[in-house]
Scaffold this active site. Structure first.
Site, PDB file in Angstrom:
ATOM      1  N   ASP A 279      -3.701  60.494  54.380  1.00 50.06           N
ATOM      2  CA  ASP A 279      -3.558  60.449  55.837  1.00 50.06           C
ATOM      3  C   ASP A 279      -3.536  61.890  56.342  1.00 50.06           C
ATOM      4  O   ASP A 279      -4.132  62.767  55.716  1.00 50.06           O
ATOM      5  CB  ASP A 279      -2.305  59.670  56.229  1.00 50.06           C
ATOM      6  CG  ASP A 279      -2.444  58.969  57.575  1.00 50.06           C
ATOM      7  OD1 ASP A 279      -2.739  59.660  58.562  1.00 50.06           O
ATOM      8  OD2 ASP A 279      -2.278  57.746  57.644  1.00 50.06           O
ATOM      9  N   HIS A 302      -6.764  63.403  56.320  1.00 49.46           N
ATOM     10  CA  HIS A 302      -7.289  63.192  57.666  1.00 49.46           C
ATOM     11  C   HIS A 302      -7.205  64.448  58.520  1.00 49.46           C
ATOM     12  O   HIS A 302      -7.324  64.381  59.741  1.00 49.46           O
ATOM     13  CB  HIS A 302      -6.537  62.052  58.348  1.00 49.46           C
ATOM     14  CG  HIS A 302      -6.793  60.710  57.737  1.00 49.46           C
ATOM     15  ND1 HIS A 302      -6.284  59.539  58.261  1.00 49.46           N
ATOM     16  CD2 HIS A 302      -7.523  60.341  56.652  1.00 49.46           C
ATOM     17  CE1 HIS A 302      -6.673  58.505  57.517  1.00 49.46           C
ATOM     18  NE2 HIS A 302      -7.409  58.981  56.525  1.00 49.46           N
TER      19      HIS A 302
END
Length: 471
Positions: A279, A302
């Protein structure tokens, strides 16, 4: 069982507690433990001149956690008059941990080291007069057994309401998250999690590996955190945070495994750190200001994100954020600001400078229509975004170079770009920047050209009363 300053006692079938206190030789009376009632008598501080002796501290851990050569060196600063300090060591013991029987074996050691895992530490420290250092060497491994977590925990290792807390060393915290990640896809309906939990799987609540709450002057350095079930390192309601020289690692497809998560936290410096996760490498949430990030390596993951902000109509305030001299490799985003529709508040005063990207899907993103895959209805209000600077963002992308998707009612204002050089890698689907309701200026020639950015100021006037008030 009293062992020269450490009292160890089982407090439940699945929890081992370790109480650490100043030694009797420093003027503190000893304590006794009743294993039948699983309680420990309060430590009674004894006066020694004007020295202030702190109270006991409790360290808690699920009993199926595994310790591999784990060493904590504990130092506790005690304040004397006129702000002079004396650092004292406690009497320690080497604890061999029986993971199944909620019991321990211990031998006293002359050196000041203690083998112990930590789940909860804090609450009893006099924040005005103490500081604490834990030196971590070796490895802590989280339990894979679902029963060890009960109905679920929000965090595994937790430090709360402390002043001057430092975690350092070359040790490893391993959350063994694969048993959680493989249980269910987190994007599935919540009912699937409930069904998995009822069938004896891992609890639906996944813990953060290491969390600090309500603390000031926090330092984390040197350690490795890997394979957390969810976020690896989290700071909630903290002031004065330094993170440097650490490594965070989990697979790129591990769900919701943010590297570092900041919320309601200010005056933060993060540098010289390697982050690989599934993430956001760094997630900056509401209530954060004065955050300075530099010399960070991110990927996979991310990227570095502000948000998502404003979920469920909430007000979010983020300001004075700097990210510079950092690299992103094989990430979904580079530098990103994301907000939910329907929120209020603002993001302002953000600088992204000297960012090198490599094989990043979309290096520059502002998304005021953020939605994590569920049904997200259109709403009018939005978290306002203004005064965002992009300087020297260079490298390769795989999907789209730039995306500015701003709100119809609250357009992005004051976006400034200079020295942007983003080139496509092979098989790029879209090499044209996208802008919607984005206003600002371009200081230099850019690659690719960003003709979609509207110059000047937005004609929309923000009305704080309509959007829940300004920050």
């Amino acid at each position: 069982m009293y062992m020269g300053g450490i009292t160890v006692f089982p407090c439940s079938p699945s929890i081992l507690s370790i109480m650490v206190k100043p030694t009797p030789s420093l003027g503190c009376q000893g304590s006794t433990t009743s294993e039948n009632t699983r309680t420990c008598q309060q430590l009674t501080p004894a006066k020694e001149g004007s020295m202030r002796i702190s109270r006991e501290y409790f360290l808690r851990i699920p009993t199926d956690s595994l310790i591999q050569g784990i060493i904590f060196t504990y130092r506790h600063a005690i304040e004397r008059p006129f702000s002079t300090h004396q650092c004292i060591g406690l009497t320690y013991a080497w604890i061999k941990y029986n993971t199944r029987g909620c019991s321990i074996e211990a031998k006293s050691k002359k050196h000041r080291k203690m083998a112990a895992p930590i789940v909860s530490y804090g609450g009893a420290v006099d924040a005005s007069s103490t500081s604490t250092t834990f030196n971590l060497d070796g490895k802590i491994i989280a339990p894979k057994n679902a029963g060890a977590w009960g109905s679920g925990l929000l965090q595994w290792l937790n430090f709360s309401k402390l002043k001057g807390i430092t975690i350092k060393g070359g040790g490893v915290i391993d959350g063994q998250g694969s048993v959680w990640w493989n249980e269910q896809n987190p994007t599935d309906d919540d009912q699937n999690w409930i069904q998995a939990d009822s069938k004896g799987g891992m609890p639906s609540t996944k813990p953060t590996a290491l969390r600090f709450y309500g603390s000031t002057d926090v330092t984390v350095t040197g350690i490795t955190i890997q394979n957390s079930p969810q976020t690896h390192l989290k700071f909630d309601d903290c002031i004065g945070v330094q993170v440097f020289g650490i490594s965070i690692s989990s697979p790129g497809n591990s769900p919701n495994t943010d590297g570092i998560h900041l919320q309601n936290t200010r005056d933060v410096v993060i540098h010289t750190t390697s982050l690989a996760c599934g993430d956001d490498c760094i997630s900056i949430q509401t209530g954060c200001s004065g955050v300075y990030i530099h010399n960070v390596n991110c990927g996979p993951g991310h990227g570095i994100s502000i948000g998502g902000l404003g979920k469920d109509g909430t007000k979010a305030c983020v300001s004075n954020i700097t990210v510079r001299d950092s690299t992103m490799h094989n990430t979904m985003a580079g530098v990103r600001i994301k907000t939910w529709q329907g929120g209020s508040g603002s993001v302002q005063g953000v600088m992204f400078s000297n960012i090198q990207v490599s094989e990043v899907e979309t290096p520059i993103i502002i998304d005021q229509y953020y939605c994590n895959g569920h049904n997200c209805p259109n709403k009018t209000s939005a978290v306002a975004i203004s005064d965002v600077f992009y300087q020297s963002i260079k490298g390769t992308y795989t999907t789209n170079p730039i995306q500015f998707a701003c709100s119809d009612s609250t357009p992005c204002a004051g976006i400034t770009l200079s020295t942007i050089n983003l080139v496509p890698s092979t098989n790029v689907r879209n090499d044209v920047p996208f802008c919607w309701k984005a206003f600002g200026e371009i200081k230099t020639t850019t690659t690719p050209p960003i003709s979609c950015l509207q110059t000047g100021a937005s004609s929309h006037k923000r009305q704080p009363s309509s959007y829940g008030g300004s920050c």
